[in-house]
Scaffold this motif. Structure first.
Motif, PDB file in Angstrom:
ATOM      1  N   ASP A 278       0.819  -1.217   0.000  1.00  0.00           N
ATOM      2  CA  ASP A 278       0.000   0.000   0.000  1.00  0.00           C
ATOM      3  C   ASP A 278       0.850   1.263   0.000  1.00  0.00           C
ATOM      4  N   THR A 279       1.993   1.221   0.670  1.00  0.00           N
ATOM      5  CA  THR A 279       2.836   2.419   0.748  1.00  0.00           C
ATOM      6  C   THR A 279       4.088   2.299  -0.111  1.00  0.00           C
ATOM      7  N   LYS A 347      -1.787  -5.790   7.179  1.00  0.00           N
ATOM      8  CA  LYS A 347      -2.364  -4.452   7.278  1.00  0.00           C
ATOM      9  C   LYS A 347      -3.683  -4.425   8.056  1.00  0.00           C
ATOM     10  N   ASP A 351      -3.649  -0.396  13.700  1.00  0.00           N
ATOM     11  CA  ASP A 351      -4.524   0.674  14.176  1.00  0.00           C
ATOM     12  C   ASP A 351      -4.299   1.893  13.279  1.00  0.00           C
ATOM     13  N   VAL A 352      -5.036   1.958  12.158  1.00  0.00           N
ATOM     14  CA  VAL A 352      -4.766   3.034  11.194  1.00  0.00           C
ATOM     15  C   VAL A 352      -5.236   4.390  11.711  1.00  0.00           C
ATOM     16  N   SER A 353      -6.131   4.381  12.712  1.00  0.00           N
ATOM     17  CA  SER A 353      -6.570   5.671  13.258  1.00  0.00           C
ATOM     18  C   SER A 353      -5.419   6.395  13.955  1.00  0.00           C
ATOM     19  N   CYS A 355      -2.411   6.358  12.655  1.00  0.00           N
ATOM     20  CA  CYS A 355      -1.413   6.496  11.575  1.00  0.00           C
ATOM     21  C   CYS A 355      -0.368   5.388  11.605  1.00  0.00           C
ATOM     22  N   GLU A 356      -0.745   4.213  12.077  1.00  0.00           N
ATOM     23  CA  GLU A 356       0.194   3.092  12.107  1.00  0.00           C
ATOM     24  C   GLU A 356       0.257   2.470  10.713  1.00  0.00           C
ATOM     25  N   ILE A 357       1.459   2.347  10.138  1.00  0.00           N
ATOM     26  CA  ILE A 357       1.558   1.757   8.791  1.00  0.00           C
ATOM     27  C   ILE A 357       2.238   0.391   8.818  1.00  0.00           C
ATOM     28  N   THR A 374       4.986   4.481  12.626  1.00  0.00           N
ATOM     29  CA  THR A 374       3.944   5.496  12.497  1.00  0.00           C
ATOM     30  C   THR A 374       4.367   6.595  11.535  1.00  0.00           C
TER      31      THR A 374
END
Length: 378
Positions: A278-279, A347, A351-353, A355-357, A374
């Motif tokens: 994704d990144t 993924k 915890d994407v809230s 900003c954990e990648i 992060t």
């Protein structure tokens, strides 16, 4: 008059790693001391599995993610193998199914109860027997359900239908030597392998043929690894002839020359690459051998490996882009203790809230420590 940008623009330039607090680690775990270059750890959103020392056979721990703190010595393990476990992998389609490969030449598939283990698990759901030597790599197909790939020291790649416990494909004679790593392409139509003969091969399993091959991808004699990226390119880690650690990016359409090649340092631990499609960031983790070559003969039991000059305790991360030089160094996360293995959370478990990648599960000699990556908000 145009001002050239001195610093390359990137959303991920300031990604930073943060170890969790001590009470959120998994303590008092005797991590396996087998000298095999696998990750020793597999993670999914429900469980963390760690290969541990076991007397009279092979075992691995399966802990619910929330069960942090000190792990009791009598905590039940998955212990059906008669030889040390070398590799484990969670099924991407079912968080309660895990496969393990062992020195006893078998692959076993296990069903983990909803709330974790309350007693030792000795009965696998399926036993897959087809290898004549120890099985060092197991990896699930990314898109097809119940399809598992295994490869062992017999240099044979087997692709199994786990539902019926039968061989779908047997790829024999494609590799003249030990296979160090296997990675499926994103759609699962092909896979790439890194072999001890220093070649990287792209294989079509249905036809049983090598589609592309690069001989001497890295000149050094030490183990190398290859992973498929989302766009079909291949990222490899290995060693130069002078034993310096290298990274390279290859275009599968033309494997003559690498698109990008970087030398890192002259440490001797294997480099484990982890890729986030994704990144487009690749994380490269060093791994200390157990015991490391510089500590031979091995130290007394209980002596920490921290004093070892070869201990590798860093996670470097690189962004892969479309424009040269293609591999852009972002940053390094370092800690004091060398890592014996590394788990990588998919993924959907992050915890994407916040900003954990990415989240790693770093194995020390006696504990497992989550490390959170992060992206800082502006």
């Amino acid at each position: 008059m145009s001002f050239r940008k001195v610093v390359r623009q990137s959303k991920f330039r300031h990604v930073f790693g943060q170890p969790v607090k001590t009470d959120q680690c998994y303590d008092d775990i005797r991590v396996s001391r087998v000298t095999w270059d696998s990750t020793f750890c597999a993670v999914n959103p429900s469980f963390v599995a760690i290969i541990v020392e076991a007397s009279g056979g092979g075992a691995f721990l399966v802990l619910p993610l929330h069960k942090t703190g000190r792990i009791d010595k009598s905590y039940p393990t998955v212990c059906g193998h008669t030889g040390p476990v070398l590799d484990i992998d969670w099924c991407p389609h079912n968080d309660h199914v895990i496969a393990s490969g062992s020195e006893d030449c078998t692959v076993m598939v296990w069903q983990i109860p909803e709330n974790g283990l309350s007693q030792p698990l000795t009965e696998p759901v399926v036993v897959l027997e087809g290898h004549s030597k120890r099985v060092g790599i197991v990896t699930w197909h990314p898109t097809a359900r119940n399809v598992l790939l295994s490869t062992g020291c017999d240099n044979v790649v087997l692709i199994w239908n786990v539902g019926t416990a039968e061989e779908l494909y047997r790829l024999d004679g494609l590799h003249p030597d030990l296979i160090y790593s296997v990675s499926w392409s994103r759609d699962g139509s092909r896979f790439c392998t890194a072999c001890k003969d220093k070649s990287v091969r792209v294989i079509d399993p249905r036809r049983g043929t090598v589609v592309a091959e690069k001989e001497r991808a890295h000149e050094g004699a030490r183990p190398m690894r290859a992973i498929f990226l989302a766009d079909g390119k291949i990222f490899t880690t290995g060693f130069s002839r002078m034993s310096e650690r290298q990274l390279a990016l290859w275009d599968t359409e033309n494997l003559e020359e690498p698109m990008g090649l970087q030398e890192l340092d002259s440490s001797n631990g294997a480099l484990l690459p982890f890729y986030d499609p994704d990144t487009n960031v690749v994380y490269v983790c060093g791994k200390v051998r157990s015991p490391p070559p510089c500590c031979w003969p091995p130290p007394e039991p209980g002596t920490p490996l921290t004093a070892c000059p070869q201990g590798d305790s860093s996670i470097r991360y690189f962004e892969i882009t479309e424009e040269p030089p293609y591999i852009h160094f972002l940053n390094t996360f370092t800690s004091k203790e060398p890592q014996r293995g590394m788990g990588w959370m998919p993924k959907r478990g992050l915890d994407v809230s916040k900003c954990e990648i990415a989240r790693f599960y770093k194995l020390h000699e006696r504990k497992c420590e989550p490390i959170i990556m992060t992206v800082p908000r502006k």
